[in-house]
Scaffold this active site. Structure first.
Site, PDB file in Angstrom:
ATOM      1  N   ASP A 191      12.827 -67.461 -91.938  1.00 54.66           N
ATOM      2  CA  ASP A 191      12.739 -68.818 -91.389  1.00 54.66           C
ATOM      3  C   ASP A 191      11.373 -68.982 -90.725  1.00 54.66           C
ATOM      4  O   ASP A 191      10.677 -68.006 -90.433  1.00 54.66           O
ATOM      5  CB  ASP A 191      13.873 -69.019 -90.369  1.00 54.66           C
ATOM      6  CG  ASP A 191      14.179 -70.482 -90.091  1.00 54.66           C
ATOM      7  OD1 ASP A 191      13.518 -71.371 -90.672  1.00 54.66           O
ATOM      8  OD2 ASP A 191      15.093 -70.746 -89.285  1.00 54.66           O
ATOM      9  N   CYS A 244      23.172 -75.457 -94.271  1.00 52.61           N
ATOM     10  CA  CYS A 244      23.493 -74.995 -92.918  1.00 52.61           C
ATOM     11  C   CYS A 244      23.656 -76.171 -91.956  1.00 52.61           C
ATOM     12  O   CYS A 244      23.104 -77.245 -92.178  1.00 52.61           O
ATOM     13  CB  CYS A 244      22.365 -74.082 -92.454  1.00 52.61           C
ATOM     14  SG  CYS A 244      22.900 -72.891 -91.235  1.00 52.61           S
TER      15      CYS A 244
HETATM   16  O1  LIG Z   1      20.170 -75.249 -87.027  1.00 53.25           O
HETATM   17  C1  LIG Z   1      20.231 -74.992 -85.823  1.00 53.25           C
HETATM   18  O2  LIG Z   1      20.436 -75.889 -84.980  1.00 53.25           O
HETATM   19  C2  LIG Z   1      20.078 -73.575 -85.350  1.00 53.25           C
HETATM   20  C3  LIG Z   1      20.122 -73.329 -83.976  1.00 53.25           C
HETATM   21  C4  LIG Z   1      19.987 -72.037 -83.501  1.00 53.25           C
HETATM   22  C5  LIG Z   1      19.802 -70.985 -84.378  1.00 53.25           C
HETATM   23  C6  LIG Z   1      19.754 -71.228 -85.752  1.00 53.25           C
HETATM   24  C7  LIG Z   1      19.875 -72.505 -86.251  1.00 53.25           C
HETATM   25  N1  LIG Z   1      19.799 -72.769 -87.618  1.00 53.25           N
HETATM   26  C8  LIG Z   1      19.659 -71.704 -88.562  1.00 53.25           C
HETATM   27  C9  LIG Z   1      19.544 -72.013 -89.998  1.00 53.25           C
HETATM   28  O3  LIG Z   1      19.989 -71.197 -90.819  1.00 53.25           O
HETATM   29  C10 LIG Z   1      18.773 -73.210 -90.511  1.00 53.25           C
HETATM   30  O4  LIG Z   1      19.334 -73.581 -91.729  1.00 53.25           O
HETATM   31  C11 LIG Z   1      17.324 -72.745 -90.713  1.00 53.25           C
HETATM   32  O5  LIG Z   1      16.738 -72.566 -89.466  1.00 53.25           O
HETATM   33  C12 LIG Z   1      16.499 -73.763 -91.520  1.00 53.25           C
HETATM   34  O6  LIG Z   1      16.471 -74.988 -90.859  1.00 53.25           O
HETATM   35  P1  LIG Z   1      15.559 -76.189 -91.416  1.00 53.25           P
HETATM   36  O7  LIG Z   1      14.135 -75.833 -91.176  1.00 53.25           O
HETATM   37  O8  LIG Z   1      15.989 -77.388 -90.648  1.00 53.25           O
HETATM   38  O9  LIG Z   1      15.878 -76.316 -92.880  1.00 53.25           O
END
Ligand SMILES: O=C(O)c1ccccc1NCC(=O)[C@H](O)[C@H](O)COP(=O)(O)O
Length: 210
Positions: A130, A6
């Site tokens: 999440d 993502c």
């Molecule tokens: O990634 C972002 O900036 C974001 C901003 C606002 C809403 C959702 C967002 N990301 C969503 C995702 O699917 C991410 O992959 C998920 O939160 C996991 O993130 P991480 O902990 O950094 O792997």
């Protein structure tokens, strides 16, 4: 297992990540995110990647018309609802975007929060769990309590997200058996700039389980 990477912003990184084994790419359509991309930027990436890769737009508390427009203009195959969208909203999106995969992200604070999942299963195709962060909606790098999820077996497919990295993925999957995983900051140099070495390391780790 599905593997969604993502926060994609760059076409060359997208094609490389697809070649390494990702089955889905995520595009952040939340303007406040440092990973935000416009429909035009999404389209520039989507045209470069194979048809069999899912292209998921991530939205938070957006209007249905805006989501529909970005799906169409960007060429998305899925919509991830990452805000406080109600089951009714998910139902409406489902009605309006019949051929598009609808994912509902739940930011889990406690076991009580996990019970929400049961309400959404009839309205969406896929759940994504999440980690909760008080100031940020996603891409936080915070992990979930995986042991808490050991008994989580919803009636629809689900993806595990939240702070997954090449270093902790095997431990996470030793606790839970999701249908897929979602990673963002754990395979990044900085927000929106993916670290292809880390993505390659992730797939090496996943192959070591086979
Ligand atoms: O990634 C972002 O900036 C974001 C901003 C606002 C809403 C959702 C967002 N990301 C969503 C995702 O699917 C991410 O992959 C998920 O939160 C996991 O993130 P991480 O902990 O950094 O792997």
């Amino acid at each position: 297992m599905r593997v969604k990477i993502c926060g994609i912003t760059q076409p060359q990184q997208a094609t490389a990540i697809a070649s390494l084994g990702a089955t889905a790419l995520g595009f952040i359509c939340v303007p406040t995110s440092p990973r935000y991309v416009t429909a035009t930027q999404i389209r520039a990436v989507v045209t470069q990647i194979p048809d069999n890769i899912d292209k998921i737009g991530v939205f938070a508390n957006a209007h249905i018309q805006e989501i529909q427009q970005i799906v169409q203009d960007g060429g998305l195959t899925g919509v991830q609802l990452h805000g406080d969208e109600s089951p009714e909203f998910c139902y409406q999106i489902r009605q309006n975007l019949s051929k598009v995969e609808i994912l509902k992200a739940l930011r889990i604070r406690s076991l009580d929060h996990l019970e929400q999942a049961a309400i959404y299963v009839q309205y969406v195709d896929t759940l994504l769990l999440d980690a909760y962060h008080p100031q940020q909606l996603g891409g936080t790098g915070q992990t979930l309590d995986w042991a808490m999820l050991e008994k989580f077996h919803p009636s629809i497919p689900w993806l595990l997200a939240g702070g997954l990295t090449p270093a902790n993925i095997l431990e996470a999957l030793s606790h839970v058996k999701p249908d897929g995983i979602d990673l963002s900051s754990g395979v990044e140099i900085q927000p929106g700039n993916k670290d292809l070495n880390k993505v390659a390391e992730l797939f090496q780790k996943l192959r070591s389980r086979e």
